[in-house]
Design a protein around this motif. Structure first.
Motif, PDB file in Angstrom:
ATOM      1  N   ASP A  76       0.720  -1.196  -0.134  1.00 32.22           N
ATOM      2  CA  ASP A  76       0.060  -0.171  -0.070  1.00 32.22           C
ATOM      3  C   ASP A  76       0.759   1.399  -0.042  1.00 32.22           C
TER       4      ASP A  76
ATOM      5  N   ALA B 217       2.490   1.818  -3.530  1.00 31.18           N
ATOM      6  CA  ALA B 217       1.504   2.056  -4.464  1.00 31.18           C
ATOM      7  C   ALA B 217       1.271   3.619  -4.090  1.00 31.18           C
ATOM      8  N   GLN B 218       1.156   3.804  -2.969  1.00 31.32           N
ATOM      9  CA  GLN B 218       1.006   5.501  -2.656  1.00 31.32           C
ATOM     10  C   GLN B 218       2.151   6.304  -3.069  1.00 31.32           C
TER      11      GLN B 218
ATOM     12  N   GLN C  51       4.074   5.328  -5.623  1.00 28.62           N
ATOM     13  CA  GLN C  51       4.156   5.543  -7.101  1.00 28.62           C
ATOM     14  C   GLN C  51       3.037   6.371  -7.537  1.00 28.62           C
ATOM     15  N   GLU C  52       2.138   6.490  -6.897  1.00 26.67           N
ATOM     16  CA  GLU C  52       1.107   7.541  -7.304  1.00 26.67           C
ATOM     17  C   GLU C  52       1.706   8.741  -7.037  1.00 26.67           C
ATOM     18  N   THR C  53       2.284   9.309  -6.373  1.00 21.25           N
ATOM     19  CA  THR C  53       2.789  10.629  -5.911  1.00 21.25           C
ATOM     20  C   THR C  53       4.223  10.844  -7.027  1.00 21.25           C
TER      21      THR C  53
ATOM     22  N   THR D  39       4.269   9.484  -9.948  1.00 20.70           N
ATOM     23  CA  THR D  39       3.635   9.650 -11.108  1.00 20.70           C
ATOM     24  C   THR D  39       2.962  11.095 -11.328  1.00 20.70           C
ATOM     25  N   ARG D  40       2.500  11.537 -10.200  1.00 23.04           N
ATOM     26  CA  ARG D  40       2.115  12.760 -10.198  1.00 23.04           C
ATOM     27  C   ARG D  40       3.063  13.914 -10.765  1.00 23.04           C
ATOM     28  N   ARG D  41       4.094  13.573  -9.788  1.00 25.43           N
ATOM     29  CA  ARG D  41       5.371  14.538 -10.002  1.00 25.43           C
ATOM     30  C   ARG D  41       6.099  14.233 -11.282  1.00 25.43           C
TER      31      ARG D  41
ATOM     32  N   ASP E 131       4.288  13.718 -13.984  1.00 30.49           N
ATOM     33  CA  ASP E 131       3.338  14.355 -14.931  1.00 30.49           C
ATOM     34  C   ASP E 131       3.617  15.905 -14.994  1.00 30.49           C
TER      35      ASP E 131
END
Length: 121
Positions: A84, A87-88, A90-92, A94-96, A98
């Motif tokens: 978890d 994954a969190q 990874q999401e951070t 991915t946003r950075r 982008d």
């Protein structure tokens, strides 16, 4: 000649005086099944003893398996928490990424604009 109570008492007294005769009398009075009964009971006792030993070993093995499963469950819970968190993260990321990609696009566009201006000069 009838067998009397006194005869019976005499028989009991004689059997008491000669216990070795009891076996012979039993063979004459009892059926083969009844004569084998003590041996059969002893065999059943032995079978029961072995069954209890196997059951005790099985219970020990089940206890060890239960402990191992509890340890595995704890490790899986730890792994799930880590997944978890990963994954969190990874999401951070991915946003950075982008945001960085948008900034790179803007920088490339600004560079292109700057290049055209320099070319014009």
């Amino acid at each position: 000649m009838p067998f009397t109570v006194e005869d019976f008492r005499d028989l009991l007294r004689i059997l008491e005086e000669h216990p070795e005769w009891r076996t012979e009398l039993r063979r004459w009075v009892l059926s083969e099944e009844l004569l084998r009964l003590p041996l059969m009971v002893q065999e059943l006792v032995e079978i029961q003893r072995r069954s209890e030993q196997r059951l005790a070993r099985t219970e020990e093995q089940i206890g060890r398996i239960a402990q191992a499963q509890e340890a595995l469950t704890r490790r899986m819970d730890t792994l799930a928490h880590r997944m978890d968190a990963l994954a969190q993260a990874q999401e951070t990321l991915t946003r950075r990424m982008d945001t960085l990609a948008h900034r790179m696009d803007a920088l490339a566009q600004a560079q292109e604009t700057l290049t055209r201006r320099v070319d014009t000069l």
